[in-house]
Design an enzyme around this catalytic site. Structure first.
Site, PDB file in Angstrom:
ATOM      1  N   LEU A  23       0.812  -1.224  -0.064  1.00  0.00           N
ATOM      2  CA  LEU A  23      -0.064   0.128   0.482  1.00  0.00           C
ATOM      3  C   LEU A  23       0.794   1.071  -0.134  1.00  0.00           C
ATOM      4  O   LEU A  23       1.401   1.432   0.889  1.00  0.00           O
ATOM      5  CB  LEU A  23      -0.150  -0.071   0.976  1.00  0.00           C
ATOM      6  CG  LEU A  23      -2.470   0.896   1.424  1.00  0.00           C
ATOM      7  CD1 LEU A  23      -3.382   0.744   0.066  1.00  0.00           C
ATOM      8  CD2 LEU A  23      -2.870   1.022   2.596  1.00  0.00           C
ATOM      9  N   GLN A  74      -4.788  -6.234  -5.995  1.00  0.00           N
ATOM     10  CA  GLN A  74      -5.074  -7.385  -4.798  1.00  0.00           C
ATOM     11  C   GLN A  74      -6.972  -6.352  -4.030  1.00  0.00           C
ATOM     12  O   GLN A  74      -6.847  -5.423  -4.297  1.00  0.00           O
ATOM     13  CB  GLN A  74      -3.968  -7.286  -3.439  1.00  0.00           C
ATOM     14  CG  GLN A  74      -4.359  -8.264  -2.327  1.00  0.00           C
ATOM     15  CD  GLN A  74      -3.562  -7.858  -1.604  1.00  0.00           C
ATOM     16  OE1 GLN A  74      -3.823  -6.297  -0.496  1.00  0.00           O
ATOM     17  NE2 GLN A  74      -2.744  -8.944  -0.228  1.00  0.00           N
ATOM     18  N   CYS A 104      -3.117  -8.304   6.192  1.00  0.00           N
ATOM     19  CA  CYS A 104      -3.012  -7.353   6.640  1.00  0.00           C
ATOM     20  C   CYS A 104      -3.524  -7.054   7.906  1.00  0.00           C
ATOM     21  O   CYS A 104      -5.374  -7.219   8.055  1.00  0.00           O
ATOM     22  CB  CYS A 104      -3.919  -5.608   5.414  1.00  0.00           C
ATOM     23  SG  CYS A 104      -3.327  -3.988   6.405  1.00  0.00           S
ATOM     24  N   LYS A 143      -3.689 -14.246   0.216  1.00  0.00           N
ATOM     25  CA  LYS A 143      -2.727 -13.941   1.134  1.00  0.00           C
ATOM     26  C   LYS A 143      -2.825 -13.644   1.878  1.00  0.00           C
ATOM     27  O   LYS A 143      -3.911 -13.058   2.562  1.00  0.00           O
ATOM     28  CB  LYS A 143      -2.182 -12.578   0.037  1.00  0.00           C
ATOM     29  CG  LYS A 143      -0.833 -12.519   0.705  1.00  0.00           C
ATOM     30  CD  LYS A 143      -0.253 -11.381  -0.157  1.00  0.00           C
ATOM     31  CE  LYS A 143       1.270 -10.384   0.876  1.00  0.00           C
ATOM     32  NZ  LYS A 143       1.258  -9.662   2.411  1.00  0.00           N
ATOM     33  N   HIS A 175       1.950 -15.490   4.161  1.00  0.00           N
ATOM     34  CA  HIS A 175       3.249 -14.538   4.878  1.00  0.00           C
ATOM     35  C   HIS A 175       3.922 -15.464   6.276  1.00  0.00           C
ATOM     36  O   HIS A 175       3.135 -15.303   6.789  1.00  0.00           O
ATOM     37  CB  HIS A 175       3.120 -13.023   4.882  1.00  0.00           C
ATOM     38  CG  HIS A 175       3.957 -12.185   6.012  1.00  0.00           C
ATOM     39  ND1 HIS A 175       3.332 -10.437   6.097  1.00  0.00           N
ATOM     40  CD2 HIS A 175       4.605 -12.421   6.508  1.00  0.00           C
ATOM     41  CE1 HIS A 175       4.898 -10.248   6.408  1.00  0.00           C
ATOM     42  NE2 HIS A 175       5.981 -11.438   6.651  1.00  0.00           N
ATOM     43  N   ASN A 215       6.426 -15.899   1.378  1.00  0.00           N
ATOM     44  CA  ASN A 215       6.200 -14.093   1.299  1.00  0.00           C
ATOM     45  C   ASN A 215       7.199 -13.951   3.483  1.00  0.00           C
ATOM     46  O   ASN A 215       6.270 -14.801   4.348  1.00  0.00           O
ATOM     47  CB  ASN A 215       5.374 -13.717   1.069  1.00  0.00           C
ATOM     48  CG  ASN A 215       5.482 -12.066   1.492  1.00  0.00           C
ATOM     49  OD1 ASN A 215       4.753 -11.436   2.257  1.00  0.00           O
ATOM     50  ND2 ASN A 215       5.886 -11.172   1.015  1.00  0.00           N
ATOM     51  N   GLY A 216       7.729 -13.028   2.989  1.00  0.00           N
ATOM     52  CA  GLY A 216       8.115 -12.848   4.731  1.00  0.00           C
ATOM     53  C   GLY A 216       9.991 -12.038   4.332  1.00  0.00           C
ATOM     54  O   GLY A 216      10.439 -13.948   4.928  1.00  0.00           O
ATOM     55  N   GLY A 237       8.970  -8.258  -1.198  1.00  0.00           N
ATOM     56  CA  GLY A 237       8.664  -6.741  -1.143  1.00  0.00           C
ATOM     57  C   GLY A 237       8.988  -5.408  -0.773  1.00  0.00           C
ATOM     58  O   GLY A 237      10.246  -5.262  -1.762  1.00  0.00           O
TER      59      GLY A 237
HETATM   60  C1  LIG Z   1       4.555  -0.066   2.664  1.00  0.00           C
HETATM   61  C2  LIG Z   1       4.141  -1.827   2.893  1.00  0.00           C
HETATM   62  C3  LIG Z   1       2.312  -1.741   2.016  1.00  0.00           C
HETATM   63  C4  LIG Z   1       2.522  -2.874   2.357  1.00  0.00           C
HETATM   64  N1  LIG Z   1       1.146  -3.108   2.040  1.00  0.00           N
HETATM   65  C5  LIG Z   1       0.617  -4.553   1.971  1.00  0.00           C
HETATM   66  C6  LIG Z   1      -1.088  -4.725   1.649  1.00  0.00           C
HETATM   67  O1  LIG Z   1      -1.442  -3.339   0.451  1.00  0.00           O
HETATM   68  N2  LIG Z   1      -1.938  -6.384   1.619  1.00  0.00           N
HETATM   69  C7  LIG Z   1      -0.038  -7.352   1.883  1.00  0.00           C
HETATM   70  O2  LIG Z   1      -1.600  -7.637   1.678  1.00  0.00           O
HETATM   71  N3  LIG Z   1       0.549  -6.702   2.051  1.00  0.00           N
HETATM   72  C8  LIG Z   1       1.059  -5.781   1.803  1.00  0.00           C
HETATM   73  N4  LIG Z   1       2.419  -5.523   2.608  1.00  0.00           N
HETATM   74  C9  LIG Z   1       3.324  -6.128   3.694  1.00  0.00           C
HETATM   75  C10 LIG Z   1       3.999  -7.109   2.834  1.00  0.00           C
HETATM   76  O3  LIG Z   1       2.900  -7.710   0.665  1.00  0.00           O
HETATM   77  C11 LIG Z   1       4.538  -8.520   2.656  1.00  0.00           C
HETATM   78  O4  LIG Z   1       3.956  -9.226   2.878  1.00  0.00           O
HETATM   79  C12 LIG Z   1       5.560  -8.307   3.898  1.00  0.00           C
HETATM   80  O5  LIG Z   1       6.122  -6.474   3.375  1.00  0.00           O
HETATM   81  C13 LIG Z   1       6.186  -9.271   3.899  1.00  0.00           C
HETATM   82  O6  LIG Z   1       7.516  -9.091   2.603  1.00  0.00           O
HETATM   83  P1  LIG Z   1       9.261  -8.303   2.840  1.00  0.00           P
HETATM   84  O7  LIG Z   1       9.721  -9.507   3.523  1.00  0.00           O
HETATM   85  O8  LIG Z   1       9.522  -8.809   1.453  1.00  0.00           O
HETATM   86  O9  LIG Z   1       8.566  -6.686   2.399  1.00  0.00           O
HETATM   87  C14 LIG Z   1       2.773  -4.071   3.023  1.00  0.00           C
HETATM   88  C15 LIG Z   1       4.649  -4.337   3.563  1.00  0.00           C
HETATM   89  C16 LIG Z   1       4.853  -3.000   3.000  1.00  0.00           C
HETATM   90  C17 LIG Z   1       6.116  -2.492   3.694  1.00  0.00           C
END
Ligand SMILES: Cc1cc2nc3c(=O)[nH]c(=O)nc-3n(C[C@H](O)[C@H](O)[C@H](O)COP(=O)(O)O)c2cc1C
Length: 331
Positions: A23, A74, A104, A143, A175, A215-216, A237
């Protein structure tokens, strides 16, 4: 027009890597930029609430460039009817996939009883998936987290997975940490609950014929390769957002395709061309350059690049010359 067949999750799946929905970050400009760096990665939009898709200014919210395919929208919500209607609208716009957010943890999302709260309501998730599958022909995916609060993560995740597979879900992106709904901010919820990759591997072992992506916390190509031995795909992400050049390795290292040989010059020229059109249609330079701040991380001149883009690109009349000036600090 959607360019990717629904089979992209099935026999054999074509997806191995996705950029996570974020987001405020993975908007259309960010995705256009990423697509120059990787032709293969599946790109996710930010989350859109189903009601907003139905009642909002659709063209403004949902429009994207043809180059962005394959692209997944999404959705957030819990009302199967509304989600199905929003999915139909998204399919008409040409999206390749609809993904339901069950991960979320923000207060806003909790007030609307969707996002991670839905881990507590797997039947609602299944009804939503079923309604969307009945309505669209593109892929419908979920997700989720491995659980919330004091849920038993063994039971909770299997329970959700069982329900969504029965409803026809094409893929589950997990995640690999819990969401703690009380007491942590969304940001803290991305770092503090411990990662449990094993839980996702076990899920894949149990549902070997279903598509499961992990993911994560992934930070390197070698970590992606490690996860790909035990599940179907990896989603990244923050590492991508803070160091986007990393995406140049995805096509060759993960998909075995030719290396992306786009030069810095070609990349910046393509972004200048895109940006000029955006500005000509009333947009601002910073809408685009804000996603590019991390591009030259670790290179000589990277600090100056960031400074110019952070300060000068935000001015109301800023144009592509600022982007070129910032790039001159690198070359
Ligand atoms: C700024 C930001 C906004 C996010 N917005 C969403 C979102 O809109 N929907 C969602 O499912 N996850 C959202 N996430 C979570 C990411 O999709 C992801 O699950 C999370 O960052 C873990 O992955 P990573 O460690 O590779 O960043 C957001 C993460 C960040 C950093």
């Amino acid at each position: 027009m959607n360019s990717t067949p629904i089979t992209f999750y099935h026999s054999p799946p074509l997806v191995k890597f996705a950029v996570a929905p974020m987001l405020g970050w993975t908007d259309r400009h960010c995705r256009f930029f990423y697509r120059l760096l990787t032709k293969k990665a599946l790109l996710y939009t930010e989350m859109f609430v189903a009601d907003t898709v139905i009642h909002g200014i659709r063209k403004k919210l949902l429009a994207f460039s043809d180059e962005e395919h394959p692209i997944a929208l999404q959705l957030g919500g819990s009302d199967p009817k509304k989600l199905a209607e929003a999915a139909r609208i998204a399919e008409d716009f040409g999206y390749d996939e609809i993904n339901l957010n069950v991960g979320c943890p923000s207060d806003r999302v909790q007030a609307g009883v969707f996002g991670a709260c839905l881990m507590l309501h797997p039947d609602v998730v299944a009804q939503a998936v079923e309604a969307m599958k009945r309505t669209v022909t593109i892929a419908v995916t979920v997700k989720c987290r491995i659980g919330v609060d004091d849920q038993d993560e063994e039971l909770a995740l299997d329970f959700l997975a069982d329900r969504v597979w029965n409803a026809g879900c094409d893929a589950l992106w997990v995640h690999a940490r819990k969401a703690w709904l009380k007491g942590l901010s969304p940001k803290e919820n991305r770092d503090i609950p411990p990662l449990n990759y094993k839980r996702v591997y076990n899920l894949k072992r149990k549902y070997e014929n279903n598509f499961i992506g992990l993911n994560g916390g992934i930070k390197s190509i070698s970590e992606i390769k490690e996860h790909l031995r035990l599940c179907d795909a990896a989603m990244v992400g923050r590492q991508v957002y803070h160091n986007p050049i990393w995406l140049c390795l995805i096509d060759s290292e993960i998909y075995g395709e030719p290396q992306n040989n786009l030069s810095d010059h070609d990349l910046i020229n393509a972004m200048c061309e895109y940006t000029a059109k955006h500005i000509a249609s009333g947009g601002r330079l910073s809408h685009i350059t804000r996603h590019m701040l991390g591009l030259f991380q670790g290179r000589d001149g990277a600090r100056r690049w960031r400074q110019i883009l952070s300060h000068n690109a935000t001015k109301i009349d800023a144009n592509v010359h600022i982007l070129k000036e910032a790039f001159a600090a690198i070359s």
